[in-house]
Design an enzyme around this catalytic site. Structure first.
Site, mmCIF file in Angstrom:
data_model
loop_
_atom_site.group_PDB
_atom_site.id
_atom_site.type_symbol
_atom_site.label_atom_id
_atom_site.label_comp_id
_atom_site.label_asym_id
_atom_site.label_seq_id
_atom_site.Cartn_x
_atom_site.Cartn_y
_atom_site.Cartn_z
ATOM 1 N N SER A 171 1.686 4.449 -12.060
ATOM 2 C CA SER A 171 0.304 4.374 -11.606
ATOM 3 C C SER A 171 -0.697 4.211 -12.736
ATOM 4 O O SER A 171 -1.759 3.639 -12.534
ATOM 5 C CB SER A 171 -0.036 5.613 -10.774
ATOM 6 O OG SER A 171 0.340 6.786 -11.440
ATOM 7 N N HIS A 199 2.342 1.734 -5.495
ATOM 8 C CA HIS A 199 1.619 0.625 -6.129
ATOM 9 C C HIS A 199 2.402 -0.678 -6.050
ATOM 10 O O HIS A 199 2.016 -1.667 -6.672
ATOM 11 C CB HIS A 199 1.324 0.952 -7.599
ATOM 12 C CG HIS A 199 0.505 2.188 -7.768
ATOM 13 N ND1 HIS A 199 -0.870 2.183 -7.769
ATOM 14 C CD2 HIS A 199 0.879 3.488 -7.902
ATOM 15 C CE1 HIS A 199 -1.319 3.423 -7.906
ATOM 16 N NE2 HIS A 199 -0.267 4.233 -7.995
ATOM 17 N N LYS A 231 -3.509 2.269 -0.395
ATOM 18 C CA LYS A 231 -3.843 1.368 -1.506
ATOM 19 C C LYS A 231 -3.912 -0.061 -0.955
ATOM 20 O O LYS A 231 -4.943 -0.434 -0.399
ATOM 21 C CB LYS A 231 -2.852 1.555 -2.643
ATOM 22 C CG LYS A 231 -2.889 3.019 -3.154
ATOM 23 C CD LYS A 231 -2.067 3.255 -4.372
ATOM 24 C CE LYS A 231 -1.812 4.740 -4.636
ATOM 25 N NZ LYS A 231 -3.004 5.551 -4.891
HETATM 26 N N1 PMP Z 1 2.448 8.036 -5.506
HETATM 27 C C1 PMP Z 1 1.738 7.372 -6.433
HETATM 28 C C2 PMP Z 1 2.466 6.622 -7.499
HETATM 29 C C3 PMP Z 1 0.343 7.391 -6.377
HETATM 30 O O1 PMP Z 1 -0.370 6.751 -7.303
HETATM 31 C C4 PMP Z 1 -0.300 8.104 -5.337
HETATM 32 C C5 PMP Z 1 -1.808 8.136 -5.181
HETATM 33 N N2 PMP Z 1 -2.550 8.145 -6.305
HETATM 34 C C6 PMP Z 1 0.488 8.772 -4.418
HETATM 35 C C7 PMP Z 1 1.854 8.716 -4.519
HETATM 36 C C8 PMP Z 1 -0.125 9.592 -3.326
HETATM 37 O O2 PMP Z 1 -0.464 8.788 -2.235
HETATM 38 P P1 PMP Z 1 -1.611 9.278 -1.248
HETATM 39 O O3 PMP Z 1 -2.888 9.029 -1.953
HETATM 40 O O4 PMP Z 1 -1.410 8.448 -0.030
HETATM 41 O O5 PMP Z 1 -1.385 10.727 -1.002
#
Ligand code: PMP
Length: 384
Positions: A171, A199, A231
């Site tokens: 991320s 992502h 996303k």
């Molecule tokens: N996994 C990754 C790699 C993320 O970047 C994120 C959100 N930043 C999440 C899981 C969590 O997803 P959510 O925002 O739907 O809870």
């Protein structure tokens, strides 16, 4: 009078001194800034078709799902979204959670437990890390994308069951995991591979089917995926995707699935519509990757150091957290909202500005971004 929570003041002072205080800044619906901070990779969060589908689902099913998934919180819309998501990424079945965070907690804790091994990439997302911690399995952290370390950990284990856990696309830096090699190591050593496609979906693969699909692993029996609906799909919520037996196991045992109210119908409707748009316009995935490359070139042209994007993200390396905050402010003054990543989101010393592309960034948006990046470079060089 003293309170048992007085220590919070001292703690806050230390965070302040380290440049790690965080402020919530409520935004308006229209900020006038070019958004290269959010995760709305395909520009679908405010797409009129997606917003209308959210409204229609709320009118049909209500503002909330009314109960946990196993009681009243599973609508026909949830079931259809699960089927469509699974079909899109090439999995046998899917299960919707109320966030990607909870999908990760649910999958990891339902599959791994005491007496098992989890091999986890050093740069995995916090939700994967928390899932590993909650599982009570032995967790072995390996170097970032170090397949040889993964294979060694699996080969040397004493536990019968083992899982390798990784982000598909990391991320912060936006780099992609060596999924085909990880899957091979898993197959060789009788382990399962849990991949977080948060992502990846919408960005990787010809039509945005994700990094697992792009690596030729769609439908592989040893692979379990998680994803977020928040996303590329411009909505809210998360999903687990994989074999039918895995999904049935999650329904029976994943606590974040069982003890949580089902995802709100509006989010289900929005995600389902975004998926329809993506299927109809598969070129959106290529478009966001192209726009990310354009942002990267702009950063280099301004004289900054930035990570090479393979997906939607390029990071401008800054160093200390105070500079990152200041430079994000410089970007905002010049019309661009950028992400500011500091510890604990990144290790010490590598705070950065994170630029996320959107498929709908226009050439004039890129001009604004270029101006902001030049202002950053001037501030870093001490000339602004
Ligand atoms: N996994 C990754 C790699 C993320 O970047 C994120 C959100 N930043 C999440 C899981 C969590 O997803 P959510 O925002 O739907 O809870």
């Amino acid at each position: 009078m003293s309170s048992p929570l007085d220590w919070l003041d001292e703690h806050a002072r230390k965070r302040e001194a380290a440049g790690l205080r965080r402020l919530l800044r409520p935004r308006e619906a229209r900020t006038g800034l070019v958004d290269i901070a959010g995760n709305d990779y395909l520009g679908l969060a405010r797409d009129p078709r997606v917003a209308a589908a959210a409204a229609e689902a709320a009118h049909t099913w209500g503002g909330g799902s009314t109960g946990s998934r196993l009681v009243t919180g599973t609508t026909r819309a949830h079931a259809e979204l699960e089927r469509d998501l699974a079909q899109f990424v090439g999995a046998e079945a899917g299960l919707v959670f109320s966030s990607g965070y909870l999908a990760n907690l649910g999958v990891i804790t339902a599959l791994a437990g005491r007496g098992d091994l989890i091999v986890s990439d050093a740069l995995n997302h916090a939700s994967l890390i928390d899932g590993c911690r909650l599982s009570r399995a032995r967790v072995q952290i390996v170097g970032h994308c170090a397949v040889d370390e993964v294979a060694r950990a699996l080969a040397e284990r004493t536990e019968e069951r083992a899982y390798v856990v990784t982000d598909a696309v990391f991320s912060v830096d936006g780099d992609v995991a060596p999924l085909a090699d990880l899957a091979e190591a898993c197959r060789a050593h009788g382990a399962a591979l849990i991949v977080d496609e948060a992502h990846g979906v919408g960005v990787f693969g010809d039509g945005g089917q994700g990094a697992v699909h792009a690596a030729g692993l769609a439908g592989a029996p040893e692979v379990v995926m998680t994803a977020t609906l928040s996303k590329s799909l411009g909505a809210q919520g998360g999903a687990a995707l994989g074999g039918r037996a895995v999904m049935e196991h999650l329904v029976d045992t994943a606590r974040p699935f069982i003890f949580d109210t089902g995802l709100a119908p509006a989010s289900v409707g929005a995600a389902a519509e975004a998926l329809r748009v993506l299927r109809a316009q598969p070129e959106l995935a290529q478009r966001v990757r192209d726009r990310a490359r354009a942002l990267h070139e702009l950063a280099l042209a301004a004289g900054l150091t930035a990570t090479v994007p393979v997906g939607a993200v390029t990071s401008v390396l800054v160093g200390d957290p105070d500079s990152a905050v200041e430079l994000a402010g410089v970007c905002a003054e010049h019309g661009a909202a950028v992400g500011c990543f500091r510890p604990p989101s990144v290790p010490d010393g590598v705070s950065r500005l994170r630029l996320t592309a959107r498929a709908d960034l226009t050439d004039s948006d890129l001009k604004v971004a270029a101006g902001a990046l030049h202002a950053v470079a001037a501030r870093v060089g001490g000339t602004a």
